[in-house]
Design a protein around this motif. Structure first.
Motif, PDB file in Angstrom:
ATOM      1  N   ALA A   1       9.415   6.181   4.273  1.00  0.00           N
ATOM      2  CA  ALA A   1       8.548   5.178   4.911  1.00  0.00           C
ATOM      3  C   ALA A   1       8.116   4.063   3.958  1.00  0.00           C
ATOM      4  O   ALA A   1       8.175   2.875   4.327  1.00  0.00           O
ATOM      5  CB  ALA A   1       7.326   5.865   5.527  1.00  0.00           C
ATOM      6  N   PRO A   2       7.671   4.362   2.713  1.00  0.00           N
ATOM      7  CA  PRO A   2       7.292   3.265   1.808  1.00  0.00           C
ATOM      8  C   PRO A   2       8.445   2.319   1.506  1.00  0.00           C
ATOM      9  O   PRO A   2       8.236   1.110   1.347  1.00  0.00           O
ATOM     10  CB  PRO A   2       6.825   3.992   0.537  1.00  0.00           C
ATOM     11  CG  PRO A   2       6.428   5.345   1.003  1.00  0.00           C
ATOM     12  CD  PRO A   2       7.370   5.677   2.105  1.00  0.00           C
TER      13      PRO A   2
ATOM     14  N   ALA B   1      -1.910   4.266   7.562  1.00  0.00           N
ATOM     15  CA  ALA B   1      -1.163   5.158   8.455  1.00  0.00           C
ATOM     16  C   ALA B   1      -1.504   6.620   8.188  1.00  0.00           C
ATOM     17  O   ALA B   1      -1.638   7.424   9.126  1.00  0.00           O
ATOM     18  CB  ALA B   1       0.336   4.922   8.276  1.00  0.00           C
ATOM     19  N   MET B   2      -1.694   6.983   6.920  1.00  0.00           N
ATOM     20  CA  MET B   2      -2.044   8.361   6.575  1.00  0.00           C
ATOM     21  C   MET B   2      -3.438   8.716   7.085  1.00  0.00           C
ATOM     22  O   MET B   2      -3.664   9.822   7.606  1.00  0.00           O
ATOM     23  CB  MET B   2      -1.956   8.550   5.052  1.00  0.00           C
ATOM     24  CG  MET B   2      -0.535   8.511   4.521  1.00  0.00           C
ATOM     25  SD  MET B   2      -0.450   8.583   2.712  1.00  0.00           S
ATOM     26  CE  MET B   2      -1.073  10.214   2.402  1.00  0.00           C
TER      27      MET B   2
ATOM     28  N   MET C   1       1.415  -0.462   0.249  1.00  0.00           N
ATOM     29  CA  MET C   1       0.546   0.676  -0.001  1.00  0.00           C
ATOM     30  C   MET C   1      -0.663   0.672   0.923  1.00  0.00           C
ATOM     31  O   MET C   1      -1.149   1.734   1.332  1.00  0.00           O
ATOM     32  CB  MET C   1       0.095   0.678  -1.465  1.00  0.00           C
ATOM     33  CG  MET C   1       1.217   0.877  -2.474  1.00  0.00           C
ATOM     34  SD  MET C   1       2.255   2.327  -2.102  1.00  0.00           S
ATOM     35  CE  MET C   1       1.083   3.659  -2.319  1.00  0.00           C
ATOM     36  N   LEU C   2      -1.160  -0.540   1.288  1.00  0.00           N
ATOM     37  CA  LEU C   2      -2.289  -0.633   2.202  1.00  0.00           C
ATOM     38  C   LEU C   2      -1.910  -0.091   3.582  1.00  0.00           C
ATOM     39  O   LEU C   2      -2.649   0.722   4.166  1.00  0.00           O
ATOM     40  CB  LEU C   2      -2.742  -2.089   2.309  1.00  0.00           C
ATOM     41  CG  LEU C   2      -3.918  -2.369   3.260  1.00  0.00           C
ATOM     42  CD1 LEU C   2      -5.171  -1.650   2.758  1.00  0.00           C
ATOM     43  CD2 LEU C   2      -4.170  -3.862   3.376  1.00  0.00           C
TER      44      LEU C   2
ATOM     45  N   VAL D   1      10.325  13.989   3.767  1.00  0.00           N
ATOM     46  CA  VAL D   1      11.308  12.951   4.107  1.00  0.00           C
ATOM     47  C   VAL D   1      10.604  11.679   4.561  1.00  0.00           C
ATOM     48  O   VAL D   1      10.930  10.568   4.103  1.00  0.00           O
ATOM     49  CB  VAL D   1      12.278  13.462   5.196  1.00  0.00           C
ATOM     50  CG1 VAL D   1      13.169  12.328   5.695  1.00  0.00           C
ATOM     51  CG2 VAL D   1      13.136  14.607   4.657  1.00  0.00           C
ATOM     52  N   VAL D   2       9.625  11.819   5.449  1.00  0.00           N
ATOM     53  CA  VAL D   2       8.926  10.638   5.986  1.00  0.00           C
ATOM     54  C   VAL D   2       8.167   9.900   4.889  1.00  0.00           C
ATOM     55  O   VAL D   2       8.244   8.670   4.774  1.00  0.00           O
ATOM     56  CB  VAL D   2       7.967  11.055   7.120  1.00  0.00           C
ATOM     57  CG1 VAL D   2       7.038   9.896   7.497  1.00  0.00           C
ATOM     58  CG2 VAL D   2       8.750  11.515   8.342  1.00  0.00           C
TER      59      VAL D   2
END
Length: 354
Positions: free
Chosen positions: A292-293, A326-327, A320-321, A287-288
């Motif tokens: 989120a994008p 964040a990932m 995308m950056l 879901v996130v």
């Protein structure tokens, strides 16, 4: 009933009410485009749960999972579009696509039984790309997939003569296609969740965990490692095939571009970032990483205009950056995932102490 039972029942009822009214609340406040995003989130939940069987439960690194998604989607499209002028009902096309995807899972699993880790990842990655390339080139000498142009005018789901591809009125409420597909996706997502939960707590699930922790010890205890691995690939692919069929009927159009390597990596990220092997964590991750994008897409452009008065960085690139950053931060700060199982959280805690 005990206090815990009452609490679980209250949470269940509250969750059911929230999920039932969610598309109307979101549609009236944010617009139907966000309801469509939620629909895609449910599709990704099904995909992530299927991959979780292979990666989370069985410990097999699969980078070609998107191939099963493609098989399910193309099966539905070929059996429900003007391409071959075949129009089978969805309750035949989706199970056929799921069954064919499971067969492809067995086809992939059989030659990679002795592979582990990076070698398994490379082979599964190649399998995913082979399927995509086949779909891209099976338009000559006999046009099967229509090549890079894809298949258009795919039939929407019809229930009792009512097409989910058109808006309808129910008790004075207008139901758009995105609303109706939401409830279909939600129902099938719940079915997949129940299936995966039952598998996790069955003898098969415990065998997967034993194989994941130590395949040699599991084999020494009498477990048939070959059959257990094949079953993981087949059942994971089954879920991917169902999601693929739903994707085809929801979009009304599919092409090989929808099934690239980036999609496989995204689904794997949902499993890892959510909490590998933990069903609630995988759902949260899906879901996130779906929503989120889209949130960043709507925020970055206006934020730059408000701050600088002009666009400095292309919103898509900036999105995308920030998403990638964040990932990376998430994996550094919380490598066990957003919502790990108690066992996995304890393992990471012990590893940090050591």
């Amino acid at each position: 009933m005990t206090m815990d039972t009452n609490k679980k029942l209250a949470v269940f009822i509250a969750s059911a009410i929230v999920l039932a009214v969610l598309p109307f609340v979101v549609g009236n406040t944010l617009g139907n485009s966000w309801v469509r995003t939620i629909d895609f989130a449910l599709l990704y939940v099904m995909l992530a749960l299927g991959l979780n069987i292979v990666v989370g439960f069985a410990g097999l690194l699969d980078l070609g999972f998107i191939a099963f998604y493609a098989v399910g989607a193309y099966t539905f499209a070929l059996l429900g579009s003007p391409h071959f002028d075949i129009h089978l009902p969805f309750y035949i096309s989706i199970p056929l696509g799921a069954g064919l995807a499971a067969m492809f899972g067995l086809l992939l699993g059989t030659p990679v039984l002795k592979l582990k880790g990076d070698y398994l990842a490379i082979v599964t990655l190649g399998f995913g790309e082979i399927v995509r390339i086949f779909m891209n080139n099976l338009n000559a000498p006999v046009n099967i997939t229509n090549g890079p142009q894809g298949i258009n005018l795919i039939d929407p789901i019809q229930v009792g003569g009512v097409s989910l591809g058109k808006a309808i009125e129910v008790f004075g409420f207008s139901l758009n296609p995105v609303h109706m597909y939401y409830y279909v996706f939600l129902f099938l997502t719940v079915v997949v969740v129940i299936m995966v939960y039952r598998l996790q707590h069955s003898r098969i699930g415990r065998a997967w965990v034993a194989m994941r922790e130590d395949s040699i010890a599991a084999a020494a205890m009498g477990l048939n490692i070959r059959n257990i691995k094949l079953l993981a690939f087949a059942l994971g692919a089954l879920s991917g095939g169902v999601a693929g069929g739903l994707f085809a009927t929801f979009q009304g159009f599919i092409s090989p571009e929808s099934f690239g390597l980036l999609e496989s990596i995204m689904i794997l990220a949902m499993v890892v970032l959510g909490g590998m092997g933990h069903i609630p964590g995988v759902i949260l991750g899906a879901v996130v990483l779906t929503i989120a994008p889209e949130v960043l897409r709507d925020v970055i452009g206006p934020l730059q205009m408000h701050t600088f008065g002009k666009m400095i960085v292309d919103p898509e690139n900036a999105r995308m950056l920030l998403f990638g950053a964040a990932m990376v931060i998430m994996m550094l700060v919380r490598p066990e995932g957003m919502w790990p199982s108690k066992r996995r959280a304890a393992e990471f805690k012990d590893a940090k102490k050591g």
